[in-house]
Scaffold this motif. Structure first.
Motif, PDB file in Angstrom:
ATOM      1  N   LEU A 127       0.753 -15.810  16.294  1.00 22.94           N
ATOM      2  CA  LEU A 127       0.715 -14.521  15.617  1.00 22.94           C
ATOM      3  C   LEU A 127       1.145 -14.648  14.156  1.00 22.94           C
ATOM      4  N   THR A 128       2.166 -15.449  13.896  1.00 28.70           N
ATOM      5  CA  THR A 128       2.629 -15.662  12.523  1.00 28.70           C
ATOM      6  C   THR A 128       1.580 -16.387  11.701  1.00 28.70           C
ATOM      7  N   LEU A 129       0.981 -17.430  12.266  1.00 31.04           N
ATOM      8  CA  LEU A 129      -0.057 -18.165  11.543  1.00 31.04           C
ATOM      9  C   LEU A 129      -1.273 -17.301  11.242  1.00 31.04           C
ATOM     10  N   ASN A 130      -1.611 -16.409  12.146  1.00 29.07           N
ATOM     11  CA  ASN A 130      -2.793 -15.572  11.939  1.00 29.07           C
ATOM     12  C   ASN A 130      -2.548 -14.446  10.951  1.00 29.07           C
ATOM     13  N   ARG A 131      -1.367 -13.853  10.984  1.00 31.12           N
ATOM     14  CA  ARG A 131      -1.145 -12.644  10.187  1.00 31.12           C
ATOM     15  C   ARG A 131      -0.466 -12.900   8.847  1.00 31.12           C
ATOM     16  N   LEU A 132       0.326 -13.932   8.726  1.00 32.58           N
ATOM     17  CA  LEU A 132       1.059 -14.165   7.489  1.00 32.58           C
ATOM     18  C   LEU A 132       0.142 -14.369   6.281  1.00 32.58           C
ATOM     19  N   PRO A 133      -0.885 -15.220   6.341  1.00 34.69           N
ATOM     20  CA  PRO A 133      -1.742 -15.387   5.156  1.00 34.69           C
ATOM     21  C   PRO A 133      -2.459 -14.103   4.754  1.00 34.69           C
ATOM     22  N   VAL A 134      -2.864 -13.309   5.716  1.00 33.12           N
ATOM     23  CA  VAL A 134      -3.546 -12.057   5.410  1.00 33.12           C
ATOM     24  C   VAL A 134      -2.597 -11.098   4.706  1.00 33.12           C
ATOM     25  N   LEU A 135      -1.365 -11.003   5.219  1.00 35.97           N
ATOM     26  CA  LEU A 135      -0.383 -10.118   4.593  1.00 35.97           C
ATOM     27  C   LEU A 135      -0.009 -10.604   3.199  1.00 35.97           C
ATOM     28  N   LEU A 136       0.121 -11.911   3.029  1.00 38.01           N
ATOM     29  CA  LEU A 136       0.438 -12.454   1.712  1.00 38.01           C
ATOM     30  C   LEU A 136      -0.690 -12.206   0.711  1.00 38.01           C
ATOM     31  N   LEU A 137      -1.930 -12.385   1.151  1.00 37.63           N
ATOM     32  CA  LEU A 137      -3.072 -12.113   0.267  1.00 37.63           C
ATOM     33  C   LEU A 137      -3.151 -10.636  -0.106  1.00 37.63           C
ATOM     34  N   LEU A 138      -2.922  -9.779   0.863  1.00 33.38           N
ATOM     35  CA  LEU A 138      -2.939  -8.349   0.563  1.00 33.38           C
ATOM     36  C   LEU A 138      -1.821  -7.988  -0.411  1.00 33.38           C
ATOM     37  N   PHE A 139      -0.644  -8.566  -0.224  1.00 32.18           N
ATOM     38  CA  PHE A 139       0.468  -8.342  -1.144  1.00 32.18           C
ATOM     39  C   PHE A 139       0.102  -8.812  -2.551  1.00 32.18           C
ATOM     40  N   TYR A 140      -0.490  -9.989  -2.656  1.00 30.88           N
ATOM     41  CA  TYR A 140      -0.885 -10.546  -3.954  1.00 30.88           C
ATOM     42  C   TYR A 140      -1.915  -9.647  -4.647  1.00 30.88           C
ATOM     43  N   ILE A 141      -2.903  -9.193  -3.897  1.00 29.54           N
ATOM     44  CA  ILE A 141      -3.955  -8.368  -4.476  1.00 29.54           C
ATOM     45  C   ILE A 141      -3.404  -7.022  -4.927  1.00 29.54           C
ATOM     46  N   ILE A 142      -2.589  -6.390  -4.087  1.00 29.74           N
ATOM     47  CA  ILE A 142      -2.020  -5.087  -4.449  1.00 29.74           C
ATOM     48  C   ILE A 142      -1.077  -5.227  -5.629  1.00 29.74           C
ATOM     49  N   LYS A 143      -0.259  -6.265  -5.633  1.00 27.00           N
ATOM     50  CA  LYS A 143       0.699  -6.466  -6.723  1.00 27.00           C
ATOM     51  C   LYS A 143      -0.009  -6.662  -8.059  1.00 27.00           C
ATOM     52  N   ASN A 144      -1.079  -7.428  -8.069  1.00 27.09           N
ATOM     53  CA  ASN A 144      -1.755  -7.745  -9.328  1.00 27.09           C
ATOM     54  C   ASN A 144      -2.790  -6.716  -9.758  1.00 27.09           C
TER      55      ASN A 144
END
Length: 135
Positions: free
Chosen positions: A28-45
């Protein structure tokens, strides 16, 4: 019949049951962590700092992804069936946004790191499926 009702109930709760052991938590961590990090990066920038200029459609798809992931986490403890379906639905608009970022923007190290994590997660899921077939 009684058997088919029980089978359907087990199918609906199968996603929730897989997270109770250490391998389920890792998956679950491997599947969801990259997606959440990418979404965070996109929203932040794009939303907060506005470092990266994006099209109107990318902003809409980013908001759509955020809402679907938010709904997925709202249903996470109560209804595993709806939670996993909202999570899967959120990946479609995110794919469009990632493709836009990959093609039209300079790639940062963080973005590349998240993409590598996505590849590792996909490889882990594939190897786990092959292991389950052979076992």
């Amino acid at each position: 019949s009684e058997f088919s009702g029980e089978t359907g109930h087990r199918y609906l709760d199968s996603d929730l049951r897989s997270t109770f052991n250490i391998y389920g938590i890792i998956q679950l961590t491997l599947n969801r962590l990259p997606v959440l990090l990418l979404l965070f990066y996109i929203i932040k920038n794009t939303v907060y700092t506005r470092k990266i200029e994006v099209s109107f459609y990318s902003k809409v798809y980013t908001k759509y992804t955020f809402i679907l992931i938010y709904l997925s986490f709202l249903f996470y403890g109560q209804n595993a069936f709806l939670s996993s379906r909202f999570w899967d639905a959120s990946l479609f608009p995110l794919t469009i946004v990632i493709a836009d970022f990959w093609e039209n923007r300079p790639r940062s190290k963080f973005f590349k790191f998240c993409m590598i994590l996505l590849i590792v997660a996909s490889f882990y899921n594939f190897s786990h499926a092959m292991y389950s077939l052979v076992k």
